[in-house]
Design a protein around this motif. Structure first.
Motif, PDB file in Angstrom:
ATOM      1  N   LEU A  24       0.838  -1.193   0.000  1.00 34.33           N
ATOM      2  CA  LEU A  24       0.000   0.000   0.000  1.00 34.33           C
ATOM      3  C   LEU A  24       0.875   1.246   0.000  1.00 34.33           C
ATOM      4  O   LEU A  24       2.012   1.211   0.450  1.00 34.33           O
ATOM      5  N   SER A  25       0.303   2.357  -0.482  1.00 30.80           N
ATOM      6  CA  SER A  25       0.989   3.642  -0.463  1.00 30.80           C
ATOM      7  C   SER A  25       0.209   4.602   0.429  1.00 30.80           C
ATOM      8  O   SER A  25      -0.923   4.947   0.117  1.00 30.80           O
ATOM      9  N   PHE A  26       0.834   5.009   1.518  1.00 26.07           N
ATOM     10  CA  PHE A  26       0.232   5.913   2.493  1.00 26.07           C
ATOM     11  C   PHE A  26       0.795   7.315   2.312  1.00 26.07           C
ATOM     12  O   PHE A  26       1.997   7.478   2.078  1.00 26.07           O
ATOM     13  N   ASP A  27      -0.060   8.320   2.443  1.00 22.45           N
ATOM     14  CA  ASP A  27       0.347   9.715   2.565  1.00 22.45           C
ATOM     15  C   ASP A  27      -0.015  10.137   3.976  1.00 22.45           C
ATOM     16  O   ASP A  27      -1.197  10.077   4.351  1.00 22.45           O
ATOM     17  N   VAL A  28       0.961  10.541   4.752  1.00 25.91           N
ATOM     18  CA  VAL A  28       0.747  10.864   6.161  1.00 25.91           C
ATOM     19  C   VAL A  28       1.032  12.337   6.408  1.00 25.91           C
ATOM     20  O   VAL A  28       2.128  12.826   6.123  1.00 25.91           O
ATOM     21  N   ALA A  29       0.039  13.043   6.954  1.00 31.47           N
ATOM     22  CA  ALA A  29       0.190  14.430   7.379  1.00 31.47           C
ATOM     23  C   ALA A  29       0.390  14.430   8.883  1.00 31.47           C
ATOM     24  O   ALA A  29      -0.384  13.797   9.622  1.00 31.47           O
ATOM     25  N   LYS A  50       4.571   1.425   1.632  1.00 34.69           N
ATOM     26  CA  LYS A  50       5.267   2.663   1.281  1.00 34.69           C
ATOM     27  C   LYS A  50       4.592   3.825   2.004  1.00 34.69           C
ATOM     28  O   LYS A  50       3.361   3.880   2.065  1.00 34.69           O
ATOM     29  N   VAL A  51       5.388   4.753   2.515  1.00 35.77           N
ATOM     30  CA  VAL A  51       4.843   5.908   3.239  1.00 35.77           C
ATOM     31  C   VAL A  51       5.551   7.178   2.796  1.00 35.77           C
ATOM     32  O   VAL A  51       6.783   7.247   2.804  1.00 35.77           O
ATOM     33  N   GLU A  52       4.760   8.169   2.433  1.00 32.24           N
ATOM     34  CA  GLU A  52       5.250   9.526   2.179  1.00 32.24           C
ATOM     35  C   GLU A  52       4.688  10.396   3.299  1.00 32.24           C
ATOM     36  O   GLU A  52       3.518  10.254   3.665  1.00 32.24           O
ATOM     37  N   THR A  53       5.505  11.271   3.857  1.00 32.76           N
ATOM     38  CA  THR A  53       5.041  12.131   4.944  1.00 32.76           C
ATOM     39  C   THR A  53       5.102  13.594   4.543  1.00 32.76           C
ATOM     40  O   THR A  53       5.931  13.994   3.721  1.00 32.76           O
ATOM     41  N   SER A  54       4.203  14.373   5.123  1.00 33.95           N
ATOM     42  CA  SER A  54       4.178  15.824   4.966  1.00 33.95           C
ATOM     43  C   SER A  54       4.080  16.434   6.352  1.00 33.95           C
ATOM     44  O   SER A  54       3.174  16.086   7.112  1.00 33.95           O
TER      45      SER A  54
END
Length: 151
Positions: A24-29, A50-54
């Motif tokens: 899975l691809s997560f976008d984390v704020a 997979k994780v992308e953070t902001s």
């Protein structure tokens, strides 16, 4: 011939959807200084996702939550999106994977507050009793998973 066609379609379906393929691809704020958010991100990565953070300031993060449909009673410290759902707070990866397998009509899942012993909030072997809730499209919620207190 039919069985090879069905096999090919099954493979195509599994690779077309991240939820079905396992990665899975997560976008984390989150805020930049929150250590428990970073620990939860590592919980998700350790499961192979997979994780992308902001990083956001508190005001922007609060507005982001509202925009995604998270009400104050469901809020926690970080907000993730994955495959069309919102994941609020310290939700265990197993609950998220079950959500994506069942695909209910909902905003997503929340572990309201910051429950001690939840992923990212580990305190040795201690875990406080808490619920992960399914946040419905109308903003109400129901228990998705219950976690008993553990000493």
């Amino acid at each position: 011939m039919k069985s090879s066609l069905f096999a090919a379609l099954a493979i195509l379906a599994m690779t077309a959807s991240p939820a079905l393929s396992g990665k899975l691809s997560f976008d984390v704020a989150k805020t930049a200084s929150c250590g428990c958010c970073k620990a939860w991100v590592e919980h998700i990565r350790a499961a192979g996702h997979k994780v992308e953070t902001s990083d956001m300031d508190m005001g922007s993060l609060a507005q982001h939550k509202i925009k995604l449909g998270i009400k104050p009673q469901h809020a926690s410290c970080h907000t993730a999106t994955v495959d069309g759902y919102v994941i609020e707070g310290h939700v265990p990866v197993a609950d998220i994977e079950r959500l994506l397998k069942l695909r209910p009509e909902a905003i997503g899942l929340s572990a309201p507050g910051m429950p001690a012993g939840s992923p990212g909030m580990e305190m040795g072997t201690y875990r406080e009793a808490h619920d992960v809730v399914l946040v419905k499209l109308d903003g109400t919620s129901e228990v998705w998973s219950h976690y008993e207190e553990k000493q």
